[in-house]
Design an enzyme around this catalytic site. Structure first.
Site, PDB file in Angstrom:
ATOM      1  N   HIS A  34     -15.655 -86.149  45.473  1.00 54.99           N
ATOM      2  CA  HIS A  34     -16.236 -84.902  46.094  1.00 54.99           C
ATOM      3  C   HIS A  34     -18.144 -85.139  46.746  1.00 54.99           C
ATOM      4  O   HIS A  34     -18.089 -85.754  46.401  1.00 54.99           O
ATOM      5  CB  HIS A  34     -16.871 -84.196  45.286  1.00 54.99           C
ATOM      6  CG  HIS A  34     -17.725 -84.082  43.888  1.00 54.99           C
ATOM      7  ND1 HIS A  34     -18.196 -83.080  43.942  1.00 54.99           N
ATOM      8  CD2 HIS A  34     -17.652 -84.924  42.967  1.00 54.99           C
ATOM      9  CE1 HIS A  34     -19.675 -83.373  42.765  1.00 54.99           C
ATOM     10  NE2 HIS A  34     -18.817 -84.668  42.638  1.00 54.99           N
ATOM     11  N   CYS A  46     -18.062 -80.671  51.872  1.00 53.75           N
ATOM     12  CA  CYS A  46     -17.233 -80.686  50.393  1.00 53.75           C
ATOM     13  C   CYS A  46     -15.733 -80.521  51.041  1.00 53.75           C
ATOM     14  O   CYS A  46     -14.909 -81.001  50.870  1.00 53.75           O
ATOM     15  CB  CYS A  46     -17.183 -79.742  49.279  1.00 53.75           C
ATOM     16  SG  CYS A  46     -17.745 -78.101  50.046  1.00 53.75           S
ATOM     17  N   HIS A  55     -17.190 -74.644  45.987  1.00 52.56           N
ATOM     18  CA  HIS A  55     -17.437 -76.130  46.438  1.00 52.56           C
ATOM     19  C   HIS A  55     -15.298 -76.702  45.852  1.00 52.56           C
ATOM     20  O   HIS A  55     -15.721 -75.538  45.758  1.00 52.56           O
ATOM     21  CB  HIS A  55     -18.139 -76.735  45.332  1.00 52.56           C
ATOM     22  CG  HIS A  55     -18.455 -78.157  45.309  1.00 52.56           C
ATOM     23  ND1 HIS A  55     -18.784 -78.830  46.404  1.00 52.56           N
ATOM     24  CD2 HIS A  55     -17.923 -79.330  44.259  1.00 52.56           C
ATOM     25  CE1 HIS A  55     -18.967 -80.268  45.699  1.00 52.56           C
ATOM     26  NE2 HIS A  55     -18.361 -80.608  44.874  1.00 52.56           N
TER      27      HIS A  55
END
Length: 254
Positions: A219, A155, A207
């Site tokens: 993402h 990520c 994240h």
């Protein structure tokens, strides 16, 4: 102090000096680093671009002089086009496939030097394009812990590489990136290019993704994909539930 530069397409950066150690990040073609320690077949380094620390194999890079390293540090090199391209290694007529975001050190026309070797770039060297198009070029790239390429990316590696292709350097991990940029108070004020951050039950940022607008985010989770987002976080269209808890939004581009 000694210095080196990546002369392969991509090399793993590991937490410890052994092949079984966790890959914490990657170095891409043309990225330079400081060498802080030698240990048998391993070298401990500090990446010039983001200060990330780890171990690489001692046969997977070229040495770099102090002046050349300073030139790279003071004058960040051009980037490859968003697509994978090729470089012809003039010394032995072999080919290296360059991942997007490779740094072309000492670029002269369509050739560049890596250490003592010269490479001829085969393909287009492009200018940074729209951030949405740059991000979408990674769609369906598989998730890979520590990855930074179309063939595997995590990520924060995804956000870092998209920003790099736009000419902006940011830190490597989500927990580092959340400390940069300008805080955006409400998701309603979010816009294309903002980074959205998400935390776990302990409040640790785990994240990050790129806002396409104030309702959609791209993402890397399983693969690079687009999901919807609201005040509660990311809503997975596949899983039909919220999967990530929103904890903040930061702006890096004016």
């Amino acid at each position: 102090m000694e210095y080196g530069i990546c002369n392969l397409a991509v090399i793993p950066l590991r937490a410890e000096p052994n092949e079984r150690s966790e890959q914490v990040s990657q170095l891409l073609f043309g990225e330079a680093f400081e060498i802080t320690e030698w240990q048998n077949n391993w070298v401990k380094i500090i990446a010039e671009a983001d200060g990330y620390i780890g171990w690489i194999g001692r046969l997977q890079f070229a040495m770099l002089g102090h002046i050349a390293y300073k030139n790279i540090k003071n004058h960040p090199s051009k980037l490859t086009y968003h697509a994978v391209t090729q470089a012809w290694k003039i010394s032995d007529n072999s080919v290296v496939y360059l991942p997007a975001g490779s740094s072309l050190a000492f670029l002269e026309g369509t050739s560049c030097r890596i250490g003592h070797e010269r490479f001829e770039i085969i393909g287009k060297i492009g200018e940074p394009e729209d951030i949405a198009d740059t991000a979408k070029a990674f769609l369906n790239s598989p998730y890979l812990w520590g990855g930074r390429t179309h063939f595997g990316i995590d990520c924060s590696g995804f956000t870092q590489m998209v920003y790099k292709l736009k000419g902006l350097r940011i830190k490597r991990d989500a927990s580092m990136q959340v400390k940069e940029g300008i805080k955006i108070d409400s998701i309603k004020d979010a816009r294309l290019g903002d980074l959205a951050f998400f935390d776990n039950a302990e409040g640790r940022v785990t994240h990050v993704g790129i806002m396409l607008n104030n309702e959609h985010i791209i993402h890397a989770s399983g693969r690079v994909k687009i999901d919807t987002i609201n005040e509660d976080g990311i809503y997975s269209l596949e899983q039909k539930k919220h999967t990530h808890n929103l904890c903040g939004i930061r702006r890096f581009f004016n």
